[in-house]
Scaffold this motif. Sequence first.
Motif, PDB file in Angstrom:
ATOM      1  N   MET A   1       0.857  -1.191   0.000  1.00  0.00           N
ATOM      2  CA  MET A   1       0.000   0.000   0.000  1.00  0.00           C
ATOM      3  C   MET A   1       0.896   1.246   0.000  1.00  0.00           C
ATOM      4  O   MET A   1       1.830   1.338   0.800  1.00  0.00           O
ATOM      5  CB  MET A   1      -0.855  -0.021   1.278  1.00  0.00           C
ATOM      6  N   TYR A   2       0.636   2.167  -0.918  1.00  0.00           N
ATOM      7  CA  TYR A   2       1.449   3.379  -0.958  1.00  0.00           C
ATOM      8  C   TYR A   2       0.971   4.403   0.070  1.00  0.00           C
ATOM      9  O   TYR A   2      -0.219   4.482   0.385  1.00  0.00           O
ATOM     10  CB  TYR A   2       1.372   4.002  -2.355  1.00  0.00           C
ATOM     11  N   THR A   3       1.899   5.236   0.536  1.00  0.00           N
ATOM     12  CA  THR A   3       1.576   6.302   1.502  1.00  0.00           C
ATOM     13  C   THR A   3       1.047   7.522   0.735  1.00  0.00           C
ATOM     14  O   THR A   3       1.240   7.632  -0.487  1.00  0.00           O
ATOM     15  CB  THR A   3       2.853   6.719   2.255  1.00  0.00           C
ATOM     16  N   PRO A   4       0.431   8.484   1.438  1.00  0.00           N
ATOM     17  CA  PRO A   4      -0.070   9.696   0.746  1.00  0.00           C
ATOM     18  C   PRO A   4       1.045  10.424  -0.016  1.00  0.00           C
ATOM     19  O   PRO A   4       0.836  10.923  -1.118  1.00  0.00           O
ATOM     20  CB  PRO A   4      -0.625  10.549   1.890  1.00  0.00           C
ATOM     21  N   ARG A   5       2.263  10.475   0.543  1.00  0.00           N
ATOM     22  CA  ARG A   5       3.372  11.165  -0.161  1.00  0.00           C
ATOM     23  C   ARG A   5       3.656  10.503  -1.508  1.00  0.00           C
ATOM     24  O   ARG A   5       3.810  11.168  -2.532  1.00  0.00           O
ATOM     25  CB  ARG A   5       4.638  11.150   0.708  1.00  0.00           C
ATOM     26  N   ILE A   6       3.665   9.164  -1.498  1.00  0.00           N
ATOM     27  CA  ILE A   6       3.945   8.426  -2.737  1.00  0.00           C
ATOM     28  C   ILE A   6       2.804   8.641  -3.735  1.00  0.00           C
ATOM     29  O   ILE A   6       3.034   8.855  -4.937  1.00  0.00           O
ATOM     30  CB  ILE A   6       4.160   6.926  -2.408  1.00  0.00           C
ATOM     31  N   ARG A   7       1.583   8.625  -3.233  1.00  0.00           N
ATOM     32  CA  ARG A   7       0.436   8.843  -4.136  1.00  0.00           C
ATOM     33  C   ARG A   7       0.510  10.236  -4.781  1.00  0.00           C
ATOM     34  O   ARG A   7       0.166  10.411  -5.945  1.00  0.00           O
ATOM     35  CB  ARG A   7      -0.881   8.697  -3.365  1.00  0.00           C
ATOM     36  N   GLU A   8       0.991  11.193  -4.023  1.00  0.00           N
ATOM     37  CA  GLU A   8       1.154  12.546  -4.558  1.00  0.00           C
ATOM     38  C   GLU A   8       2.177  12.525  -5.713  1.00  0.00           C
ATOM     39  O   GLU A   8       1.971  13.117  -6.771  1.00  0.00           O
ATOM     40  CB  GLU A   8       1.625  13.447  -3.408  1.00  0.00           C
ATOM     41  N   LEU A   9       3.297  11.788  -5.490  1.00  0.00           N
ATOM     42  CA  LEU A   9       4.350  11.717  -6.524  1.00  0.00           C
ATOM     43  C   LEU A   9       3.851  10.990  -7.774  1.00  0.00           C
ATOM     44  O   LEU A   9       4.261  11.310  -8.893  1.00  0.00           O
ATOM     45  CB  LEU A   9       5.592  11.012  -5.958  1.00  0.00           C
ATOM     46  N   ILE A  10       2.970  10.026  -7.568  1.00  0.00           N
ATOM     47  CA  ILE A  10       2.447   9.255  -8.710  1.00  0.00           C
ATOM     48  C   ILE A  10       1.687  10.175  -9.689  1.00  0.00           C
ATOM     49  O   ILE A  10       1.643   9.929 -10.894  1.00  0.00           O
ATOM     50  CB  ILE A  10       1.565   8.069  -8.215  1.00  0.00           C
ATOM     51  N   LYS A  11       1.156  11.260  -9.158  1.00  0.00           N
ATOM     52  CA  LYS A  11       0.416  12.190 -10.039  1.00  0.00           C
ATOM     53  C   LYS A  11       1.301  12.690 -11.182  1.00  0.00           C
ATOM     54  O   LYS A  11       0.841  12.927 -12.294  1.00  0.00           O
ATOM     55  CB  LYS A  11      -0.125  13.371  -9.222  1.00  0.00           C
ATOM     56  N   LYS A  12       2.613  12.858 -10.904  1.00  0.00           N
ATOM     57  CA  LYS A  12       3.544  13.330 -11.950  1.00  0.00           C
ATOM     58  C   LYS A  12       3.679  12.288 -13.049  1.00  0.00           C
ATOM     59  O   LYS A  12       3.817  12.610 -14.230  1.00  0.00           O
ATOM     60  CB  LYS A  12       4.920  13.615 -11.347  1.00  0.00           C
ATOM     61  N   VAL A  13       3.660  11.026 -12.648  1.00  0.00           N
ATOM     62  CA  VAL A  13       3.739   9.937 -13.637  1.00  0.00           C
ATOM     63  C   VAL A  13       2.486   9.969 -14.510  1.00  0.00           C
ATOM     64  O   VAL A  13       2.551   9.848 -15.744  1.00  0.00           O
ATOM     65  CB  VAL A  13       3.863   8.567 -12.913  1.00  0.00           C
ATOM     66  N   GLU A  14       1.348  10.166 -13.862  1.00  0.00           N
ATOM     67  CA  GLU A  14       0.078  10.192 -14.605  1.00  0.00           C
ATOM     68  C   GLU A  14       0.017  11.376 -15.571  1.00  0.00           C
ATOM     69  O   GLU A  14      -0.490  11.258 -16.678  1.00  0.00           O
ATOM     70  CB  GLU A  14      -1.093  10.225 -13.619  1.00  0.00           C
ATOM     71  N   GLU A  15       0.615  12.496 -15.129  1.00  0.00           N
ATOM     72  CA  GLU A  15       0.616  13.702 -15.980  1.00  0.00           C
ATOM     73  C   GLU A  15       1.367  13.470 -17.286  1.00  0.00           C
ATOM     74  O   GLU A  15       0.945  13.920 -18.346  1.00  0.00           O
ATOM     75  CB  GLU A  15       1.307  14.857 -15.246  1.00  0.00           C
ATOM     76  N   THR A  16       2.535  12.800 -17.203  1.00  0.00           N
ATOM     77  CA  THR A  16       3.365  12.647 -18.415  1.00  0.00           C
ATOM     78  C   THR A  16       2.960  11.433 -19.254  1.00  0.00           C
ATOM     79  O   THR A  16       3.427  11.283 -20.378  1.00  0.00           O
ATOM     80  CB  THR A  16       4.863  12.493 -18.056  1.00  0.00           C
ATOM     81  N   ARG A  17       2.101  10.580 -18.715  1.00  0.00           N
ATOM     82  CA  ARG A  17       1.779   9.317 -19.403  1.00  0.00           C
ATOM     83  C   ARG A  17       1.242   9.531 -20.828  1.00  0.00           C
ATOM     84  O   ARG A  17       1.755   8.907 -21.767  1.00  0.00           O
ATOM     85  CB  ARG A  17       0.797   8.505 -18.557  1.00  0.00           C
ATOM     86  N   PRO A  18       0.251  10.444 -21.022  1.00  0.00           N
ATOM     87  CA  PRO A  18      -0.282  10.590 -22.392  1.00  0.00           C
ATOM     88  C   PRO A  18       0.800  10.950 -23.414  1.00  0.00           C
ATOM     89  O   PRO A  18       0.774  10.489 -24.543  1.00  0.00           O
ATOM     90  CB  PRO A  18      -1.309  11.717 -22.255  1.00  0.00           C
ATOM     91  N   GLN A  19       1.806  11.742 -22.981  1.00  0.00           N
ATOM     92  CA  GLN A  19       2.879  12.133 -23.937  1.00  0.00           C
ATOM     93  C   GLN A  19       3.772  10.957 -24.310  1.00  0.00           C
ATOM     94  O   GLN A  19       4.469  10.980 -25.315  1.00  0.00           O
ATOM     95  CB  GLN A  19       3.814  13.175 -23.320  1.00  0.00           C
ATOM     96  N   ARG A  20       3.787   9.963 -23.457  1.00  0.00           N
ATOM     97  CA  ARG A  20       4.715   8.842 -23.693  1.00  0.00           C
ATOM     98  C   ARG A  20       4.121   7.742 -24.562  1.00  0.00           C
ATOM     99  O   ARG A  20       4.845   6.916 -25.097  1.00  0.00           O
ATOM    100  CB  ARG A  20       5.186   8.264 -22.353  1.00  0.00           C
ATOM    101  N   VAL A  21       2.802   7.748 -24.721  1.00  0.00           N
ATOM    102  CA  VAL A  21       2.165   6.668 -25.476  1.00  0.00           C
ATOM    103  C   VAL A  21       2.597   6.740 -26.940  1.00  0.00           C
ATOM    104  O   VAL A  21       2.409   7.757 -27.604  1.00  0.00           O
ATOM    105  CB  VAL A  21       0.620   6.750 -25.374  1.00  0.00           C
ATOM    106  N   GLY A  22       3.219   5.687 -27.398  1.00  0.00           N
ATOM    107  CA  GLY A  22       3.575   5.596 -28.827  1.00  0.00           C
ATOM    108  C   GLY A  22       4.758   6.447 -29.246  1.00  0.00           C
ATOM    109  O   GLY A  22       5.090   6.508 -30.423  1.00  0.00           O
ATOM    110  N   ILE A  23       5.399   7.149 -28.291  1.00  0.00           N
ATOM    111  CA  ILE A  23       6.571   7.964 -28.672  1.00  0.00           C
ATOM    112  C   ILE A  23       7.816   7.364 -28.027  1.00  0.00           C
ATOM    113  O   ILE A  23       8.036   7.532 -26.826  1.00  0.00           O
ATOM    114  CB  ILE A  23       6.388   9.434 -28.259  1.00  0.00           C
ATOM    115  N   PRO A  24       8.605   6.631 -28.825  1.00  0.00           N
ATOM    116  CA  PRO A  24       9.766   5.972 -28.200  1.00  0.00           C
ATOM    117  C   PRO A  24      10.833   6.974 -27.761  1.00  0.00           C
ATOM    118  O   PRO A  24      11.082   7.962 -28.436  1.00  0.00           O
ATOM    119  CB  PRO A  24      10.303   5.045 -29.304  1.00  0.00           C
TER     120      PRO A  24
END
Length: 536
Positions: free
Chosen positions: A1-24
């Motif tokens: 189970m992730y802590t609130p701090r880690i969940r906050e950091l995960i938001k950055k991963v979610e933000e950049t995800r659409p840009q990474r789809v299909g772009i090597p």
Amino acid sequence: MYTPRIRELIKKVEETRPQRVGIPFPRMSPEEKKEVLKECYPDYKENEFKKLRLGPNKGEKVPVELANIIESKSRLQNLDMDLKKVDYDVDVLVIGGGGAGASAALQAHEKGANVLLVTKLRFGDANTIMAEGGIQAADKENDSPEIHYLDVLGGGHFTNKKELVHALVKDAPNVIKWLNDLGVMFDKEKDGTMITTHGGGTSRKRMHAAADYTGAEIMRVLRDEVLNRGIEVIEFSPAVELLLDTEGKVGGAVLFNLETEEYLIARAKTVIIATGGSGRLHYQGFPTSNHYGATADGLVMGYKAGAEFIFADAIQYHPTGVAYPPQIFGALVTEKVRSLGATPLNIHGEQFVYHLETRDVESSAIIRECTIKNNGIESPSGMVGVWLDTPLIEILHGEGTIEKRLPAMLRMYLKFGIDIRKEPILVYPTLHYQNGGLLIDEYGRTNVENLYVAGEASGGIHGRNRLMGNSLLDILVFGRRAGNHAAEQCKNVTVKQLTLEHVKKHHKELDILGVEGDNMSPMLLPHYTHGREEDN
Ligand code: MEZ
């Protein structure tokens, strides 16, 4: 189970995800690779290595932890034990109960030899079952053994023994057919075509898999086959020394029954070392993806008997070991996760390396991101790692892909409340494999007469860096080759009087070097009460 701090950091991963789809992400140039390796790959840390002071590779460097167990006394207290009292007398003695040992035993038995397989723990407790992502073989129309050959050489930085690579790639398609015929349940399309994927450094999709428990599935089938054929298997009885005869040929081994603590003599016309790796030596303090018995036993016994090492200083750190949760720290996150598109990201949610560079380069880039660049993510348990964006797999290949293709990964993390379909995971390199070992030829022979090596204890095939899926392949290619050759060879062998003179000589050399202390090897089991192995 992730802590609130880690969940906050995960938001950055979610933000950049659409840009990474299909772009090597761009791959590194050869110069960039060299630089990152030199800067961060653990093999380049000179003070973590020591020159061997005795034996065939005297003067060459190996990891400190390996040098220490080589410069240790035998476990045998009585080197004048009665070697005429033979407990087992066979044509082929196979030491090790993983994929290499099982396939060697099967092949030698097929050729009519009287085979004994001995293993330290249970039959099947080996790194074979820890290999998850797949096995390479060039058996598709757009591929060929020649292309596979080039990939293996490129991955090994062109240091590989070419004749061994040739044997590896040439036998590969046949090995897959053999496994399939024996009943290994490879992933297939509805029409029966094998599903294949890329691995780091492969130029074609040639990774054959059984979900993400490929090694376990292969071992299940091989173990059944050995037992069904009635080949004699003795569990919990590691070899502790090889025996030579008065002509200097290998002539068997001393076994140690872990339950009764008795020493037993196995005389054999040929011996195949298939004892696997050394991850439990925890080089440089790294955690490991290896099984509990991976303590370099075959390297130590073979070297003492006069077999040469090659690339014993080349260690593989798998880029993606678990960095969190701590209960599974260092466990393998299969490369198949990246093969299916998951990308490594730093604390800012930025990708910093192409996701399928060769393992040494990928690991170095992760280490650099966490250390020199200080862009790692501190996990709730204090370990630093980088993100591996697993939810991207579901976007790239459709919902349900992780459950179907990575069920073991999904289950491993769900136990700790992390759903890898929805949340990225934290990873850091883990000690995975020894690239080198005892030097063999195309038939698995060493420079000691009638002594063979197959699997991870052997060296030369992969040069200084192995590609994913070529280990499950090499254990079978060279296990089978060694089994075949040993069974033929034993027809012409007469074992003379057995001796432990080589061990006595080793002890004398230790005395001359002034080596003190009670360290004994082979180690057999890791010593977790003492921390790093050099302190044992
Ligand atoms: O070859 C390997 O080491 C392997 C298949 C590991 C993995 O990442 O699954």
